[in-house]
Scaffold this active site. Sequence first.
Site, mmCIF file in Angstrom:
data_model
loop_
_atom_site.group_PDB
_atom_site.id
_atom_site.type_symbol
_atom_site.label_atom_id
_atom_site.label_comp_id
_atom_site.label_asym_id
_atom_site.label_seq_id
_atom_site.Cartn_x
_atom_site.Cartn_y
_atom_site.Cartn_z
ATOM 1 N N HIS A 64 6.523 -14.927 5.398
ATOM 2 C CA HIS A 64 6.197 -14.205 6.629
ATOM 3 C C HIS A 64 4.760 -14.455 7.071
ATOM 4 O O HIS A 64 3.892 -14.691 6.244
ATOM 5 C CB HIS A 64 6.364 -12.687 6.425
ATOM 6 N N LYS A 73 -4.360 -10.525 3.385
ATOM 7 C CA LYS A 73 -3.671 -9.602 2.479
ATOM 8 C C LYS A 73 -4.300 -9.659 1.098
ATOM 9 O O LYS A 73 -4.583 -10.730 0.585
ATOM 10 C CB LYS A 73 -2.192 -9.969 2.354
ATOM 11 N N TYR A 133 -0.034 -3.879 -1.148
ATOM 12 C CA TYR A 133 -0.961 -4.781 -0.485
ATOM 13 C C TYR A 133 -1.709 -4.099 0.647
ATOM 14 O O TYR A 133 -1.192 -3.232 1.327
ATOM 15 C CB TYR A 133 -0.277 -6.052 -0.005
ATOM 16 N N ASP A 170 15.337 -13.192 6.717
ATOM 17 C CA ASP A 170 14.743 -14.287 5.956
ATOM 18 C C ASP A 170 15.689 -15.481 5.797
ATOM 19 O O ASP A 170 15.238 -16.591 5.524
ATOM 20 C CB ASP A 170 14.266 -13.798 4.586
#
Length: 186
Positions: A64, A73, A133, A170
């Site tokens: 992603h 991140k 995250y 996905d």
Amino acid sequence: MGQIKVTRLEIEGLCVIEPAVHGDERGYFMETYNSRDMQEAGLNMRFVQDNQSMSKKGVLRGLHFQKRYPQGKLVRVISGAVFDVAVDLRKGSETFGKWHGVELTAENKKQFYIPEGFAHGFLVRSETAEFCYKVTDFYRPDDEGGIMWNDPDIAIDWGDVSDILLSEKDRKHPFLRECGFSFCLK
């Protein structure tokens, strides 16, 4: 500094961060994020949101990215184990399309910093995994993009993927060569 160890990786911007863990017979304590330590290490990101997910063994989330509002991140695992991957999508980068993977576990307590301009994904290797995250920009659903996890041009070595579990979204991502990258990844 001294509270973290930063290992800079072969793809510019990617870092593995290992916090100092203070343990005894009672358990352990560690700072999972300290802006002063990060700045002293040359990592000057500003986080705006914390996220957490739980997934079962074989779940692969990714790859992603955000198109116009890319997110840096700082990722870690608080329960279980994942193989975490970043793919360089930065325009003009000498390592465009290259990937790096890191084993993140509750035991090794490593964190992986992925700056803006990368696609990100992970594969759960333990029975379950809780994944946390921090991100440098807010999630915008209309800005998300993705690349197929098994793109042959990227050739990520995920290990055993015989029982992989993907979301419907996905399963439908394009390959990198089909993306065009007409947006503004840093």
